[in-house]
Design a protein around this motif. Sequence first.
Motif, short mmCIF file in Angstrom:
data_model
loop_
_atom_site.label_atom_id
_atom_site.label_comp_id
_atom_site.label_asym_id
_atom_site.label_seq_id
_atom_site.Cartn_x
_atom_site.Cartn_y
_atom_site.Cartn_z
N SER A 101 89.46 -22.92 -45.81
CA SER A 101 89.04 -23.31 -44.47
C SER A 101 89.42 -24.76 -44.24
CB SER A 101 87.53 -23.14 -44.28
OG SER A 101 86.82 -24.16 -44.97
N VAL A 102 89.44 -25.15 -42.96
CA VAL A 102 89.69 -26.54 -42.60
C VAL A 102 88.57 -27.02 -41.69
CG1 VAL A 102 91.19 -25.93 -40.65
CG2 VAL A 102 91.35 -28.20 -41.68
N THR A 103 88.16 -28.26 -41.93
CA THR A 103 87.19 -28.96 -41.10
C THR A 103 87.81 -30.29 -40.75
OG1 THR A 103 85.30 -27.89 -42.14
CG2 THR A 103 84.89 -30.02 -41.11
N SER A 104 87.63 -30.73 -39.51
CA SER A 104 88.24 -31.99 -39.09
C SER A 104 87.24 -32.89 -38.39
CB SER A 104 89.41 -31.73 -38.16
OG SER A 104 90.02 -32.94 -37.77
N ALA B 43 92.34 -29.81 -36.85
CA ALA B 43 91.89 -28.50 -37.36
C ALA B 43 92.60 -27.37 -36.63
CB ALA B 43 90.38 -28.36 -37.23
N ASP B 44 92.70 -27.47 -35.32
CA ASP B 44 93.38 -26.44 -34.54
C ASP B 44 94.85 -26.31 -34.94
OD1 ASP B 44 90.99 -26.16 -33.09
OD2 ASP B 44 91.65 -27.61 -31.58
N THR C 64 95.09 -24.70 -38.38
CA THR C 64 94.80 -23.27 -38.26
C THR C 64 96.02 -22.53 -37.73
OG1 THR C 64 92.42 -23.57 -37.99
CG2 THR C 64 93.37 -21.58 -37.04
N THR D 10 89.40 -22.36 -39.13
CA THR D 10 88.63 -23.57 -38.89
C THR D 10 87.16 -23.29 -39.17
OG1 THR D 10 90.18 -24.35 -37.20
CG2 THR D 10 87.95 -25.25 -37.12
N LYS E 265 84.19 -28.73 -36.64
CA LYS E 265 84.65 -30.06 -36.27
C LYS E 265 83.42 -30.95 -36.18
CE LYS E 265 88.35 -28.17 -33.41
NZ LYS E 265 88.92 -28.13 -32.05
N ASP F 82 86.09 -18.95 -37.68
CA ASP F 82 86.66 -19.53 -36.48
C ASP F 82 85.61 -19.73 -35.39
OD1 ASP F 82 89.29 -19.77 -37.46
OD2 ASP F 82 89.54 -17.62 -37.21
N ALA G 212 84.51 -23.07 -34.57
CA ALA G 212 84.54 -24.44 -34.07
C ALA G 212 84.91 -24.50 -32.59
CB ALA G 212 85.56 -25.25 -34.87
#
Length: 135
Positions: free
Chosen positions: A70-73, A87-88, A91, A98, A101, A133, A135
């Motif tokens: 996963s990604v968090t920004s 993040a977008d 993704t 995501t 955020k 997903d 965020a």
Amino acid sequence: MINLYYDSRTGNVDRFITKVTQVTGWTAIRIQEDMEITEPGHLITYTTNFGKVPEKTAQFLTMQSHLIHSVTSSGNRNWGRNYAVAADKITEEFEIPTAMKFELSGTLEDINQFIDIIKNQYYDSKRGSEKLDIA
């Protein structure tokens, strides 16, 4: 054990990661140039230049995205539609969901939400989980 891989420039992501690891005991590793990882984990990064993915983060993902779940920004709401947009973009380009955020170094609520997402909505599910997903 949950691994967190992160990139920080101004210290905001550093502060967020410090708070998360103090509460959870999870392992946090700062991304370095040409870094190779062997354990899967979650990426936390920042948005730079009003909407770009940091160069070091992009290089890391080019080689290691298959191990990132996963990604968090972080971002700044003053940037409007570019708020935490890294993040977008990650993704979209790397097909990594995501997780969330947060603004600047995050609030206590953001920390708790992140921990909940990683522990309860992601843990042991497949990388492509639609649950992430949000965020």
